[in-house]
Design a protein around this motif. Structure first.
Motif, PDB file in Angstrom:
ATOM      1  N   PHE A 135      -3.142   0.715 -45.720  1.00 47.75           N
ATOM      2  CA  PHE A 135      -1.976   1.543 -45.402  1.00 47.75           C
ATOM      3  C   PHE A 135      -2.366   2.998 -45.632  1.00 47.75           C
ATOM      4  CE2 PHE A 135       2.475   2.994 -46.791  1.00 47.75           C
ATOM      5  CZ  PHE A 135       2.832   3.305 -45.485  1.00 47.75           C
ATOM      6  N   PRO A 136      -2.425   3.826 -44.577  1.00 50.04           N
ATOM      7  CA  PRO A 136      -2.957   5.188 -44.710  1.00 50.04           C
ATOM      8  C   PRO A 136      -2.216   6.067 -45.706  1.00 50.04           C
ATOM      9  CG  PRO A 136      -2.760   4.568 -42.397  1.00 50.04           C
ATOM     10  CD  PRO A 136      -2.062   3.512 -43.183  1.00 50.04           C
ATOM     11  N   LEU A 137      -0.935   5.812 -45.892  1.00 55.05           N
ATOM     12  CA  LEU A 137      -0.144   6.691 -46.753  1.00 55.05           C
ATOM     13  C   LEU A 137       0.275   5.992 -48.049  1.00 55.05           C
ATOM     14  CD1 LEU A 137       2.098   8.511 -44.113  1.00 55.05           C
ATOM     15  CD2 LEU A 137      -0.180   9.104 -44.947  1.00 55.05           C
ATOM     16  N   ALA A 138      -0.578   5.122 -48.535  1.00 51.86           N
ATOM     17  CA  ALA A 138      -0.261   4.367 -49.753  1.00 51.86           C
ATOM     18  C   ALA A 138      -0.001   5.279 -50.942  1.00 51.86           C
ATOM     19  CB  ALA A 138      -1.390   3.395 -50.071  1.00 51.86           C
ATOM     20  N   ASP A 139      -0.657   6.442 -50.969  1.00 55.97           N
ATOM     21  CA  ASP A 139      -0.512   7.354 -52.108  1.00 55.97           C
ATOM     22  C   ASP A 139       0.472   8.489 -51.842  1.00 55.97           C
ATOM     23  OD1 ASP A 139      -2.416   5.914 -53.563  1.00 55.97           O
ATOM     24  OD2 ASP A 139      -4.071   7.024 -52.643  1.00 55.97           O
ATOM     25  N   THR A 140       1.142   8.455 -50.703  1.00 51.80           N
ATOM     26  CA  THR A 140       2.096   9.505 -50.362  1.00 51.80           C
ATOM     27  C   THR A 140       3.465   9.179 -50.947  1.00 51.80           C
ATOM     28  OG1 THR A 140       0.947   9.966 -48.287  1.00 51.80           O
ATOM     29  CG2 THR A 140       3.228  10.724 -48.462  1.00 51.80           C
ATOM     30  N   PRO A 141       4.084  10.120 -51.650  1.00 49.44           N
ATOM     31  CA  PRO A 141       5.388   9.829 -52.254  1.00 49.44           C
ATOM     32  C   PRO A 141       6.511   9.876 -51.211  1.00 49.44           C
ATOM     33  CG  PRO A 141       4.809  12.106 -52.653  1.00 49.44           C
ATOM     34  CD  PRO A 141       3.602  11.478 -51.975  1.00 49.44           C
ATOM     35  N   THR A 142       7.605   9.229 -51.530  1.00 51.04           N
ATOM     36  CA  THR A 142       8.801   9.391 -50.713  1.00 51.04           C
ATOM     37  C   THR A 142       9.387  10.772 -51.002  1.00 51.04           C
ATOM     38  OG1 THR A 142      10.148   8.365 -52.423  1.00 51.04           O
ATOM     39  CG2 THR A 142       9.291   6.927 -50.689  1.00 51.04           C
ATOM     40  N   PRO A 143      10.067  11.387 -50.044  1.00 56.33           N
ATOM     41  CA  PRO A 143      10.574  12.745 -50.267  1.00 56.33           C
ATOM     42  C   PRO A 143      11.732  12.777 -51.262  1.00 56.33           C
ATOM     43  CG  PRO A 143      11.308  11.922 -48.143  1.00 56.33           C
ATOM     44  CD  PRO A 143      10.330  10.919 -48.674  1.00 56.33           C
ATOM     45  N   GLU A 144      11.748  13.804 -52.071  1.00 53.17           N
ATOM     46  CA  GLU A 144      12.847  14.003 -53.013  1.00 53.17           C
ATOM     47  C   GLU A 144      14.124  14.354 -52.245  1.00 53.17           C
ATOM     48  OE1 GLU A 144      12.866  13.542 -56.199  1.00 53.17           O
ATOM     49  OE2 GLU A 144      10.723  13.072 -56.382  1.00 53.17           O
ATOM     50  N   PRO A 145      15.291  13.966 -52.768  1.00 49.83           N
ATOM     51  CA  PRO A 145      16.561  14.267 -52.076  1.00 49.83           C
ATOM     52  C   PRO A 145      16.733  15.744 -51.748  1.00 49.83           C
ATOM     53  CG  PRO A 145      16.939  12.693 -53.837  1.00 49.83           C
ATOM     54  CD  PRO A 145      15.507  13.146 -53.967  1.00 49.83           C
ATOM     55  N   ASP A 146      16.247  16.619 -52.631  1.00 47.01           N
ATOM     56  CA  ASP A 146      16.390  18.048 -52.377  1.00 47.01           C
ATOM     57  C   ASP A 146      15.592  18.475 -51.147  1.00 47.01           C
ATOM     58  OD1 ASP A 146      17.301  20.774 -53.217  1.00 47.01           O
ATOM     59  OD2 ASP A 146      15.134  21.089 -53.390  1.00 47.01           O
ATOM     60  N   LEU A 147      14.410  17.898 -50.956  1.00 46.05           N
ATOM     61  CA  LEU A 147      13.616  18.218 -49.774  1.00 46.05           C
ATOM     62  C   LEU A 147      14.323  17.738 -48.506  1.00 46.05           C
ATOM     63  CD1 LEU A 147      11.084  19.204 -48.317  1.00 46.05           C
ATOM     64  CD2 LEU A 147      10.010  16.990 -48.847  1.00 46.05           C
ATOM     65  N   VAL A 148      14.883  16.542 -48.560  1.00 48.66           N
ATOM     66  CA  VAL A 148      15.621  16.020 -47.405  1.00 48.66           C
ATOM     67  C   VAL A 148      16.780  16.943 -47.064  1.00 48.66           C
ATOM     68  CG1 VAL A 148      16.961  14.078 -46.507  1.00 48.66           C
ATOM     69  CG2 VAL A 148      14.973  13.643 -47.965  1.00 48.66           C
ATOM     70  N   ARG A 149      17.496  17.392 -48.087  1.00 47.80           N
ATOM     71  CA  ARG A 149      18.627  18.294 -47.861  1.00 47.80           C
ATOM     72  C   ARG A 149      18.170  19.599 -47.234  1.00 47.80           C
ATOM     73  NH1 ARG A 149      20.128  22.580 -50.100  1.00 47.80           N
ATOM     74  NH2 ARG A 149      18.689  22.302 -51.871  1.00 47.80           N
ATOM     75  N   ARG A 150      17.074  20.174 -47.751  1.00 47.95           N
ATOM     76  CA  ARG A 150      16.584  21.447 -47.233  1.00 47.95           C
ATOM     77  C   ARG A 150      16.139  21.336 -45.775  1.00 47.95           C
ATOM     78  NH1 ARG A 150      12.091  22.948 -49.583  1.00 47.95           N
ATOM     79  NH2 ARG A 150      11.852  21.338 -51.197  1.00 47.95           N
TER      80      ARG A 150
END
Length: 241
Positions: A213-228
């Motif tokens: 899985f290419p993005l195994a180490d990529t975090p899910t976005p924080e709610p604040d980033l989604v809002r921005r």
């Protein structure tokens, strides 16, 4: 008419308004880094099914779907890899009185005939980046065909929902987002942009297929980033979810 299909199911979510009968076609020319359906990449891994079979199955849920304000969605994979099959399926779904939606990357938009689009009530169009270089890194293909398809849909008066997957470190560049927002604002029939936070729910599928899985180490976005990011689209007068 037969086609290669991975599966079909009843779902409620981003596949269109209301409860949907969703058909997942097999085969896709893209290899998106965050793809959640790697099992649909190859057409030969699907199973042959006729339009008659799918319409018969969808008809079983017709009353429930209508009451729920839903319809039928063709997703994938990439549905436009099988345009004749999808054209007939959408036409038959309209014959049942169902609302229809096409979920596509737009890369093969030139294969969507006017007849296919005439029986499509809504297009769910993934635009994964505004920057051509980044788009190619994300998907392995060119961005231009998708933009051309979006313009064509607008000219035809075809409603569309733009979908944008937010991946930290990949699609959170504000200049990129502003560029896409400026483009979407020129599309008369773009009703909204769905900002979809990246997740790893498909990681188990990769493991089962023996694919890293290419993005195994990529975090899910924080709610604040989604809002921005949603706010960034809203600055251009675009409705977001």
């Amino acid at each position: 008419m037969n086609g290669s299909v991975h599966s079909w199911d009843i779902s409620t979510g981003v596949d269109g308004p209301g409860t949907r009968f969703v058909v997942f076609t097999s085969g896709c020319p893209l290899r998106c880094l965050y793809c959640q359906n790697p099992e649909t990449w190859r057409m030969r891994d699907g199973h042959r099914v006729s339009v008659d079979e799918l319409v018969t199955e969808a008809a079983k849920y017709r009353r429930f779907i209508e009451v729920a304000g839903g319809g039928l969605t063709v997703s994938g994979g990439e549905p436009l890899l099988q345009p004749d099959f999808v054209t007939e399926l959408l036409h038959r779904a309209k014959g049942l009185g169902l609302h229809t939606a096409l979920d596509t990357s737009g890369y093969l938009g030139a294969r969507a005939t006017d007849a296919l689009l005439a029986d499509t009530d809504l297009v769910l169009l993934d635009i994964k980046s505004w920057d051509p270089g980044r788009y190619r890194r994300l998907t392995t293909v060119d961005l231009a065909p998708t933009l051309a398809f979006a313009r064509r849909l607008s000219e035809l008066g075809k409603p569309m929902w733009i979908r944008y997957v937010l991946v930290p470190g990949l699609t959170d560049d504000l200049a990129d987002i502003d560029g896409l927002a400026s483009f979407v604002a020129t599309l008369d029939t773009a009703e909204r942009v769905d900002v979809l936070p990246f997740h790893k729910l498909g990681a188990a599928k990769y493991a089962g297929l023996g694919i890293p899985f290419p993005l195994a180490d990529t975090p899910t976005p924080e709610p604040d980033l989604v809002r921005r990011v949603r706010d960034r689209f809203a600055r251009h007068g675009i409705t977001t979810t």
